[in-house]
Design an enzyme around this catalytic site. Structure first.
Site, PDB file in Angstrom:
ATOM      1  N   ASP A 118       0.799  -1.234   0.000  1.00 33.47           N
ATOM      2  CA  ASP A 118       0.000   0.000   0.000  1.00 33.47           C
ATOM      3  C   ASP A 118       0.831   1.283   0.000  1.00 33.47           C
ATOM      4  OD1 ASP A 118      -2.618  -1.073  -0.071  1.00 33.47           O
ATOM      5  OD2 ASP A 118      -2.439  -1.646   2.031  1.00 33.47           O
ATOM      6  N   ASP A 178      -6.396  -3.747  -6.540  1.00 30.49           N
ATOM      7  CA  ASP A 178      -6.071  -2.441  -5.950  1.00 30.49           C
ATOM      8  C   ASP A 178      -4.608  -2.054  -6.170  1.00 30.49           C
ATOM      9  OD1 ASP A 178      -7.861  -4.225  -4.660  1.00 30.49           O
ATOM     10  OD2 ASP A 178      -8.070  -2.939  -2.923  1.00 30.49           O
TER      11      ASP A 178
HETATM   12  N1  GLY Z   1      -7.315  -1.265  -0.932  1.00 32.40           N
HETATM   13  C1  GLY Z   1      -8.377  -1.644  -0.111  1.00 32.40           C
HETATM   14  C2  GLY Z   1      -9.737  -1.243  -0.564  1.00 32.40           C
HETATM   15  O1  GLY Z   1      -9.964  -0.764  -1.637  1.00 32.40           O
HETATM   16  O2  GLY Z   1     -10.628  -1.437   0.217  1.00 32.40           O
END
Ligand code: GLY
Length: 400
Positions: A118, A178
């Site tokens: 992330d 993501d």
């Molecule tokens: N990256 C986590 C979400 O979109 O919830």
């Protein structure tokens, strides 16, 4: 060909303008609400701080009506600093800049946290915007170190960046859609350093994800699990979607935004085509409501009695504005993005003073985990302001 008389041209322009005005986005008014709410938020943060937990600094959502603050290691920590930078970008006042800098400083240490993918969400939305707006060389160093850390999660065998270290009972080497969003940091790192290794990792990740995450209709799986030794795909599943074969709304939004951004840096037409195909899946979906604010999953079983996901709508709007700059269907994407912003600013924005200062209501974090359902989320606010700024830049808004 016969030349059209001047009055016919005027009439055509008038009709075109009237259609456009029907979906006008009042960017100025939307920013006024966002600024007023963010001032409320800054007060709420002070009230919610726990001296025993000084690491909790960034607002993420409301939990039982209370403001939930998270530490820099949380994947959402960079969004509130990003909101402050977008307010600074719009208003250009020392106050917003000072607040943005203060909250960004808290996130910087994530540059050396290699335990998650992330990095882009955390560091690029905060420090990336800081560098874009101030050019401060310190921010540049932070971004480069963050990219180096993110690159340690790339496996040449799989061709992708490992997403999660957790849930080893479920997945060996999970990669989530993501993760496309973290590639922006890598592309930027190559631009800043001239070191092409970051760019190559980003391209490998995007191309491999295109091959393994997408279905024939251009919807995407949420989680693809890889064998890290051979690169073989082990399974295709979900974590936040309704089912393994469903189209989780925010996942589709990340894909649209991600491939559009990949085209920005590479100019590779396969990424543009991918973004257009994803946009078609999203915009033509029979379960997409008229106001273009999707339900949390396009295949959620109780539609229309399912929560919406405003965060997905905000990401889609921002992605469509960028896509409109590259695609031959630019006007179509622009109009759809305008419609989304019109919906969000009219029907999903919090009343000033409510929701502890969040800008938008009605997002869904993870319905299957009964977590963050129909609540404000900091990333909805972040991508909403980004979309408003893009709308303003593209001069589709009527500024009053
Ligand atoms: N990256 C986590 C979400 O979109 O919830």
């Amino acid at each position: 060909m016969m030349k059209k008389p001047r009055y016919v041209i005027t009439l055509i322009l008038f009709v075109a303008q009237t259609c456009c005005f029907a979906q006008q986005v009042n960017v100025k008014k939307a920013f006024q609400q966002a600024a007023a709410q963010t001032r409320v938020m800054l007060q709420e943060i002070e009230k919610s701080k726990d001296p025993a937990r000084p690491e909790l600094i960034s607002p993420r959502t409301l939990e039982n009506g209370n403001l939930k603050l998270v530490a820099s290691k949380d994947w959402t920590s960079g969004f509130f600093p990003g909101v402050l930078w977008y307010l600074d970008e719009y208003y250009k006042t020392p106050q917003w800049k000072a607040e943005a800098r203060k909250f960004t400083t808290f996130i910087e240490k994530e540059k050396s946290n290699g335990t998650t993918h992330d990095m882009g969400f955390k560091v690029f939305c905060s420090v990336g915007n800081a560098f874009r707006l101030t050019g401060d060389p310190h921010d540049k160093e932070v971004l480069i170190e963050a990219a180096k850390t993110l690159a340690t999660r790339f496996n040449p065998k799989t061709g992708v960046i490992l997403s999660w270290d957790h849930s080893r009972d479920k997945w060996v080497n999970p990669v989530i859609i993501d993760n496309m969003m973290n590639l922006e940091l890598l592309f930027e790192a190559t631009r800043l350093t001239g070191d092409s290794s970051f760019y190559k990792i980003a391209v490998s990740h995007a191309t491999t994800t295109m091959k393994n995450h997408f279905r024939p209709d251009f919807s995407s799986y949420h989680v693809v699990d890889y064998d890290p030794k051979t690169g073989a795909v082990l399974k295709k599943t979900t974590h936040q979607g309704y089912s393994n074969s469903s189209a989780w709304a925010r996942g589709q939004a990340w894909g649209l935004y991600g491939y559009t951004m990949c085209y920005r840096y590479t100019k590779n037409p396969i990424y543009l085509k991918q973004a257009e195909n994803i946009a078609k899946f999203i915009l033509d979906h029979p379960n997409m409501p008229k106001d273009i604010v999707p339900y949390w999953d396009f295949n959620a079983p109780q539609i229309p009695n399912e929560p919406r996901d405003v965060s997905a709508a905000a990401v889609i709007a921002s992605g469509l504005y960028e896509l409109s700059q590259y695609s031959s269907q630019g006007n179509y994407y622009n109009n759809k993005a305008d419609l989304i912003l019109k919906s969000l600013s009219t029907n999903y924005a919090a009343q000033v003073g409510d929701a502890k200062g969040f800008i938008l209501l009605h997002s869904t974090g993870s319905k299957p985990s009964v977590s963050e359902v129909d609540v404000p989320l900091s990333y909805a606010d972040y991508y909403y302001l980004e979309a408003l700024l893009r709308c303003k830049k593209h001069k589709t808004a009527v500024l009053r």
